[in-house]
Design a protein around this motif. Structure first.
Motif, PDB file in Angstrom:
ATOM      1  N   UNK A   1      22.646  14.311  -4.309  1.00  0.00           N
ATOM      2  CA  UNK A   1      23.970  13.987  -4.508  1.00  0.00           C
ATOM      3  C   UNK A   1      24.401  12.872  -5.230  1.00  0.00           C
ATOM      4  N   UNK A   2      23.459  12.015  -5.456  1.00  0.00           N
ATOM      5  CA  UNK A   2      23.604  10.820  -6.316  1.00  0.00           C
ATOM      6  C   UNK A   2      24.236   9.764  -5.317  1.00  0.00           C
ATOM      7  N   UNK A   3      23.701   9.907  -3.977  1.00  0.00           N
ATOM      8  CA  UNK A   3      24.133   8.953  -3.103  1.00  0.00           C
ATOM      9  C   UNK A   3      23.159   7.943  -2.613  1.00  0.00           C
ATOM     10  N   UNK A   4      21.698   8.369  -3.045  1.00  0.00           N
ATOM     11  CA  UNK A   4      20.598   7.567  -2.888  1.00  0.00           C
ATOM     12  C   UNK A   4      19.784   7.717  -4.291  1.00  0.00           C
ATOM     13  N   UNK A   5      18.439   7.214  -4.259  1.00  0.00           N
ATOM     14  CA  UNK A   5      17.570   7.087  -5.538  1.00  0.00           C
ATOM     15  C   UNK A   5      16.230   7.401  -4.955  1.00  0.00           C
ATOM     16  N   UNK A   6      15.594   7.534  -6.112  1.00  0.00           N
ATOM     17  CA  UNK A   6      13.976   7.665  -5.812  1.00  0.00           C
ATOM     18  C   UNK A   6      13.401   6.311  -5.937  1.00  0.00           C
ATOM     19  N   UNK A   7      11.905   6.332  -5.404  1.00  0.00           N
ATOM     20  CA  UNK A   7      11.415   5.054  -5.389  1.00  0.00           C
ATOM     21  C   UNK A   7      11.063   4.224  -6.634  1.00  0.00           C
ATOM     22  N   UNK A   8      11.347   4.798  -7.631  1.00  0.00           N
ATOM     23  CA  UNK A   8      11.186   4.060  -9.004  1.00  0.00           C
ATOM     24  C   UNK A   8      12.200   3.353  -9.386  1.00  0.00           C
ATOM     25  N   UNK A   9      13.470   3.733  -8.796  1.00  0.00           N
ATOM     26  CA  UNK A   9      14.556   3.191  -8.958  1.00  0.00           C
ATOM     27  C   UNK A   9      14.697   2.021  -8.230  1.00  0.00           C
ATOM     28  N   UNK A  10      14.396   2.027  -6.744  1.00  0.00           N
ATOM     29  CA  UNK A  10      14.411   0.889  -5.877  1.00  0.00           C
ATOM     30  C   UNK A  10      13.547  -0.220  -6.260  1.00  0.00           C
ATOM     31  N   UNK A  11      12.362   0.117  -6.739  1.00  0.00           N
ATOM     32  CA  UNK A  11      11.155  -0.914  -6.924  1.00  0.00           C
ATOM     33  C   UNK A  11      11.651  -1.446  -8.251  1.00  0.00           C
TER      34      UNK A  11
ATOM     35  N   UNK B   1       0.928  -1.259  -0.027  1.00  0.00           N
ATOM     36  CA  UNK B   1       0.006  -0.054   0.214  1.00  0.00           C
ATOM     37  C   UNK B   1       0.787   1.317   0.003  1.00  0.00           C
ATOM     38  N   UNK B   2       2.364   1.098   0.098  1.00  0.00           N
ATOM     39  CA  UNK B   2       2.933   2.260   0.196  1.00  0.00           C
ATOM     40  C   UNK B   2       4.205   2.054  -0.242  1.00  0.00           C
ATOM     41  N   UNK B   3       5.225   3.115  -0.688  1.00  0.00           N
ATOM     42  CA  UNK B   3       6.525   3.080  -0.917  1.00  0.00           C
ATOM     43  C   UNK B   3       6.850   2.140  -2.017  1.00  0.00           C
ATOM     44  N   UNK B   4       8.007   1.271  -1.602  1.00  0.00           N
ATOM     45  CA  UNK B   4       8.440   0.372  -2.857  1.00  0.00           C
ATOM     46  C   UNK B   4       7.519  -0.529  -3.159  1.00  0.00           C
ATOM     47  N   UNK B   5       6.675  -1.160  -2.142  1.00  0.00           N
ATOM     48  CA  UNK B   5       5.577  -2.008  -2.618  1.00  0.00           C
ATOM     49  C   UNK B   5       4.724  -1.550  -3.602  1.00  0.00           C
ATOM     50  N   UNK B   6       4.155  -0.409  -3.227  1.00  0.00           N
ATOM     51  CA  UNK B   6       3.067   0.092  -4.144  1.00  0.00           C
ATOM     52  C   UNK B   6       3.869   0.366  -5.812  1.00  0.00           C
ATOM     53  N   UNK B   7       5.101   1.183  -5.410  1.00  0.00           N
ATOM     54  CA  UNK B   7       5.725   1.472  -6.887  1.00  0.00           C
ATOM     55  C   UNK B   7       5.862   0.136  -7.843  1.00  0.00           C
ATOM     56  N   UNK B   8       6.467  -0.957  -6.973  1.00  0.00           N
ATOM     57  CA  UNK B   8       6.509  -1.958  -7.634  1.00  0.00           C
ATOM     58  C   UNK B   8       5.545  -2.648  -8.421  1.00  0.00           C
ATOM     59  N   UNK B   9       4.237  -2.703  -7.593  1.00  0.00           N
ATOM     60  CA  UNK B   9       2.919  -3.071  -8.268  1.00  0.00           C
ATOM     61  C   UNK B   9       2.720  -2.296  -9.330  1.00  0.00           C
ATOM     62  N   UNK B  10       2.920  -0.821  -9.456  1.00  0.00           N
ATOM     63  CA  UNK B  10       2.617   0.066 -10.667  1.00  0.00           C
ATOM     64  C   UNK B  10       3.506  -0.574 -11.894  1.00  0.00           C
ATOM     65  N   UNK B  11       4.881  -0.638 -11.710  1.00  0.00           N
ATOM     66  CA  UNK B  11       5.859  -1.125 -12.461  1.00  0.00           C
ATOM     67  C   UNK B  11       5.269  -2.294 -13.088  1.00  0.00           C
ATOM     68  N   UNK B  12       4.975  -3.438 -12.219  1.00  0.00           N
ATOM     69  CA  UNK B  12       4.713  -4.761 -12.723  1.00  0.00           C
ATOM     70  C   UNK B  12       3.492  -4.815 -13.785  1.00  0.00           C
ATOM     71  N   UNK B  13       2.668  -3.764 -13.480  1.00  0.00           N
ATOM     72  CA  UNK B  13       1.314  -3.674 -14.110  1.00  0.00           C
ATOM     73  C   UNK B  13       1.782  -3.288 -15.560  1.00  0.00           C
ATOM     74  N   UNK B  14       2.771  -2.656 -15.755  1.00  0.00           N
ATOM     75  CA  UNK B  14       3.067  -2.098 -17.083  1.00  0.00           C
ATOM     76  C   UNK B  14       3.393  -3.325 -17.999  1.00  0.00           C
TER      77      UNK B  14
END
Ligand SMILES: NC(=O)c1ccc[n+]([C@@H]2O[C@H](COP(=O)([O-])OP(=O)(O)OC[C@H]3O[C@@H](n4cnc5c(N)ncnc54)[C@H](OP(=O)(O)O)[C@@H]3O)[C@@H](O)[C@H]2O)c1
Length: 305
Positions: free
Chosen positions: A238-248, A11-24
């Protein structure tokens, strides 16, 4: 080919974003959103249907820190799933070292206890056909300037049991980051042991990497939460972390790309972002099969009565 996938903590964060990407992926027919909160789950489902234009999302109510809840889900599953992402978890709330009825700490329960029952039971009942991913973290191999590398003394069943029930630490623990690295390490070791038992299913661990923009900091006290969120945003710039789309995306790669091998723990090769690689090349404890089997024995002792 993956058609049906369950994502916990969807329902949030990486779980929700990965559901979105998978649905593509048009070949995906069903995405089960494993959530513990009905209201949040329904909001996530509505949003996912709206942004993807697909009505393939189904809510499964599951609390991964509660064995009855997990048992109920598996035993009532009518058809097998092809993939699972065991993403639910995090720091375990403000009382992360308090004990569950099974006698494990909450931080262990939300990350490992219920997921262990979920996956072991799915496999025992032949209800997972292709791939399982346990979500790990770079904290388990240590991150310079952020988290000290966990130190195992013997890698024995007793030592892993003490990580699960909190007696590993002699002093009161006030920083959840300390047990977090150890319990996720234990989850990774359990996965690697289980993978050797079920060679026909790909079972691996994947860290999403340092990911800003999730709800992972929500249980922190206000000041610490605001500070951490700001730090994450600066780290992205600073390029030391990323956003949720990259993590998912790492979860999707783990699910769909056969180059990600069973029994391996993948995470950032350096720091907490960038390319991923086998963490056994960085911290050889992950390759120790005796330790892996001992971790699984300790894990099983809390889910088989
Ligand atoms: N963000 C990072 O930098 C990072 C780095 C490495 C690993 N991770 C891992 O990535 C995963 C996702 O974290 P996130 O950053 O996306 O945080 P998040 O936005 O807080 O997502 C965590 C999800 O897990 C769910 N959850 C927690 N306990 C649960 C339980 N007992 N039963 C069912 N669902 C439960 C939460 O549901 P509620 O909304 O109901 O609380 C939420 O949906 C976690 O396992 C975390 O340890 C994150």
């Amino acid at each position: 080919m993956l058609k049906k996938v369950l994502i916990t903590g969807a329902n949030s964060g990486l779980g929700k974003e990965s559901a979105r990407q998978l649905a593509e992926d048009p070949t995906i027919e069903k995405i089960y959103l494993g959530c513990r909160n009905k209201k949040k789950a329904m909001e996530a489902k509505k949003e996912l249907e709206s942004v993807t234009g697909r009505k393939i999302f189904e809510i499964i109510m599951i609390d991964v820190s509660n064995l009855d809840s997990v048992r109920h889900v598996v035993d009532h599953m009518k058809e097998p799933i092809d993939g699972i992402v065991m993403n639910a978890g995090g720091f375990g709330g403000s009382d992360f070292m308090s004990l569950t009825p099974e006698g494990t700490t909450r931080i262990y329960a939300v990350n490992v206890l219920g997921h262990a029952m979920l996956l072991e039971r799915l496999l025992e009942q032949s209800k997972l056909t292709s791939v399982g991913i346990f979500v790990g973290t770079e904290v388990s191999r240590g991150v310079k300037g952020m988290a000290k590398r966990p130190e195992l003394k013997q890698g024995s069943v007793g030592e892993f049991t003490s990580i699960a029930n909190g007696t590993f630490w002699e002093k009161d623990i006030t920083d959840a980051m300390i047990p977090y690295g150890y319990v996720k390490l234990m989850g990774v070791m359990w996965m690697s042991s289980l993978a050797r038992k079920y060679p026909k299913v790909r079972l691996l661990s994947m860290s999403p990497g340092g990911t800003a923009g999730t709800e992972g900091t929500s249980s922190m006290p206000t000041f610490k939460r605001m500070f951490t969120k700001s730090l994450f945003e600066v780290s992205v710039l600073l390029g030391k972390m990323h956003r949720v789309d990259v993590g998912a995306r790492r979860y999707i790669d783990g699910l769909t790309d056969l180059r990600y091998k069973s029994a391996v723990f993948y995470a950032s090769k350096k720091g907490v972002t960038g390319d991923v690689g086998d963490q056994g090349m960085i911290f050889d404890v992950f390759n120790n099969k005796t330790f892996q089997d001992n971790a699984r024995k300790a894990v099983l002792s809390y889910i088989r009565h």
